[in-house]
Design an enzyme around this catalytic site. Structure first.
Site, PDB file in Angstrom:
ATOM      1  N   LYS A 107       5.625   7.081   4.136  1.00  0.00           N
ATOM      2  CA  LYS A 107       4.678   7.946   3.438  1.00  0.00           C
ATOM      3  C   LYS A 107       5.023   9.419   3.606  1.00  0.00           C
ATOM      4  O   LYS A 107       4.553  10.261   2.855  1.00  0.00           O
ATOM      5  CB  LYS A 107       3.257   7.662   3.904  1.00  0.00           C
ATOM      6  CG  LYS A 107       2.788   6.273   3.486  1.00  0.00           C
ATOM      7  CD  LYS A 107       1.281   6.119   3.524  1.00  0.00           C
ATOM      8  CE  LYS A 107       0.828   4.838   2.862  1.00  0.00           C
ATOM      9  NZ  LYS A 107       1.314   3.616   3.536  1.00  0.00           N
TER      10      LYS A 107
HETATM   11  C1  LIG Z   1       1.454   2.352   2.982  1.00  0.00           C
HETATM   12  C2  LIG Z   1       2.433   1.415   3.590  1.00  0.00           C
HETATM   13  C3  LIG Z   1       2.976   0.312   2.902  1.00  0.00           C
HETATM   14  C4  LIG Z   1       2.544  -0.048   1.501  1.00  0.00           C
HETATM   15  O1  LIG Z   1       3.107   0.803   0.561  1.00  0.00           O
HETATM   16  P1  LIG Z   1       2.499   0.891  -0.931  1.00  0.00           P
HETATM   17  O2  LIG Z   1       3.227   1.973  -1.578  1.00  0.00           O
HETATM   18  O3  LIG Z   1       1.042   1.174  -0.760  1.00  0.00           O
HETATM   19  O4  LIG Z   1       2.728  -0.450  -1.548  1.00  0.00           O
HETATM   20  C5  LIG Z   1       3.943  -0.462   3.523  1.00  0.00           C
HETATM   21  N1  LIG Z   1       4.335  -0.209   4.787  1.00  0.00           N
HETATM   22  C6  LIG Z   1       3.831   0.821   5.492  1.00  0.00           C
HETATM   23  C7  LIG Z   1       4.290   1.031   6.889  1.00  0.00           C
HETATM   24  C8  LIG Z   1       2.875   1.675   4.931  1.00  0.00           C
HETATM   25  O5  LIG Z   1       2.373   2.687   5.652  1.00  0.00           O
END
Ligand SMILES: *Cc1c(COP(=O)(O)O)cnc(C)c1O
Length: 437
Positions: A107
């Site tokens: 993220k």
């Molecule tokens: C947010 C997150 C996801 C999911 O990603 P999306 O884009 O919401 O599908 C997967 N793994 C981790 C570690 C995350 O923080």
């Protein structure tokens, strides 16, 4: 880039407008109406380009002059200071490590890029902006780090007291500076309701320049296309077809991959892997969209019962499931299967995978028989395993190195403002702490 709302194809906005708004006025998500085609010469030259060069080149093509080159270069250079290395497990499997950013999760790519884009948008603005985020874990700290130390920006994070892990809480509450952590006496839903109420309060949202940073913002999506291109750039034999396995929750990561493919990035298949929260795999297999209450799992960042980006994916494919299935496969996996995969990966490769990446590995394994024989499988590893220590048993836990930036957060002192889950309490806080930037 011109975008329209998933609910109304007639309201066009620019990338900058869509970034400021987050959500369209009608409640829909912004989707690009057309994406540029990456020239063949660019795709061929990928192996010789750095991550930042790839990021600049793609964003330049996508934004088509909306942000002047000099600023765009600054945005990509400031936002993307950490690598996305491709690590080969063996000849046929590789891991794209997306956890080298400040909060050890993928993220960070989206949050850093959005923060730099906001800073560009506000470059001549004298009033401060308030970034308000409800968080159940990873999003809040990624957004906070994106804006940390930026003049004229302050971040207010709302998290549910006692309902996030202690590591996550320390990551949120030890940042300080222009980041305020609010510990809400309630649930995550209460936090989200407070945020919604704050945005509906016109007086409040105007007075404090409230801005949302939630995951549907287009400025968080665009930078996620860069690392797919960077992965292709790092493939040893450029002639090999690639299958990407993507651990999926709210489907932002997957949407970005599909956008990169639509722009012409060579990909044989995406595997959208979910835990037992299987809205995506049900849709891909049956065409039915059924949201549900989220079920808790060990890959908790993917515990999403109503993934908002599904409407974006459908819009990108003109709602043609047949077209989508050409490029996307999907499967759902239990916690037990995830734990087995974690053990297998460690036993076979001495690689410690976090539970989210492990779900994607399960998806790749299941899809493998349908892939072309010489395909390279690339698993997106979205978080560092040190964030999920309690999932691992003794020997593996010892093998996990705690990165310095996490260690620092764990040694920090928690600083949070307690708040009752009432809109007037939040308003009082936001107004009384709002300063001119
Ligand atoms: C947010 C997150 C996801 C999911 O990603 P999306 O884009 O919401 O599908 C997967 N793994 C981790 C570690 C995350 O923080």
């Amino acid at each position: 880039m011109k975008l329209v709302s998933t609910r109304d194809p007639n309201t066009q906005v620019s990338f900058v407008e869509a970034t400021q708004k987050g959500l369209a006025d009608d409640g829909g998500l912004f989707v690009p109406i057309s994406l540029p085609t990456l020239p063949r010469s660019f795709v061929d030259s990928l192996p010789s380009l750095s991550f930042q060069e790839i990021a600049f080149a793609i964003s330049r093509m996508v934004l088509a002059g909306e942000i002047p080159d000099a600023h765009l270069r600054e945005i990509t250079e400031r936002a993307l200071k950490f690598p996305a290395p491709l690590r080969y497990l063996d000849e046929d499997h590789a891991i794209l490590e997306l956890f080298h950013g400040p909060t050890l999760a993928f993220k960070d790519f989206g949050a850093q890029f959005m923060a730099q884009t906001m800073a560009y948008i506000d470059r001549n603005e004298s009033r401060s902006r308030t970034i308000l985020v409800a968080t159940s874990g990873d999003t809040g700290s990624a957004v906070a780090h994106g804006f940390h130390g930026m003049q004229g920006m302050r971040v207010v994070l709302l998290y549910p007291s006692g309902k996030i892990s202690s590591i996550q809480e320390l990551q949120l509450t030890t940042i300080g500076g222009n980041v305020a952590a609010i510990e809400v006496d309630g649930t995550f839903d209460d936090c989200q309701s407070l945020v919604k109420a704050a945005f509906m309060d016109r007086d409040l949202s105007t007075r404090t320049r409230l801005t949302s940073a939630n995951s549907i913002n287009i400025a968080r999506l665009l930078p996620q296309t860069f690392y797919y291109a960077s992965a292709i750039a790092q493939v040893r034999d450029p002639a090999r077809p690639v299958v990407f396995a993507v651990p999926s929750g709210n489907l932002g990561n997957l949407t970005a991959g599909l956008m990169a493919w639509k722009m012409g990035l060579p990909v044989e298949k995406f595997v959208g892997a979910t835990n037992i929260n299987q809205v995506l795999s049900r849709y891909v297999h049956t065409g039915r969209v059924e949201s549900a209450q989220a079920q808790p799992t060990i890959s908790n960042a993917m515990d999403v019962g109503n993934p908002s980006n599904l409407s974006r994916i459908r819009a990108l494919f003109d709602d043609s499931l047949a077209d989508l299935r050409q490029i996307l496969a999907s499967s759902s996996h239990t916690d037990d299967a995830t734990r087995v995969a974690i053990k297998d990966l460690y036993r076979t490769y001495r690689y410690v995978m976090d539970p989210h990446g492990a779900v994607a590995y399960c998806g790749l394994r299941e899809y493998r028989p349908r892939a072309s024989a010489h395909a390279l499988g690339i698993v997106l590893e979205t978080a560092h395993p040190a964030k999920f220590l309690d999932v691992f048993d003794g020997t593996m836990r010892k093998a996990i190195e705690i990165p310095e930036r996490l260690r620092r957060a764990l040694k920090g002192k928690k600083s949070a403002v307690p708040l009752s889950p009432r809109p007037d309490a939040l308003k009082e806080f936001l107004v009384s702490t709002y300063h001119q930037g």
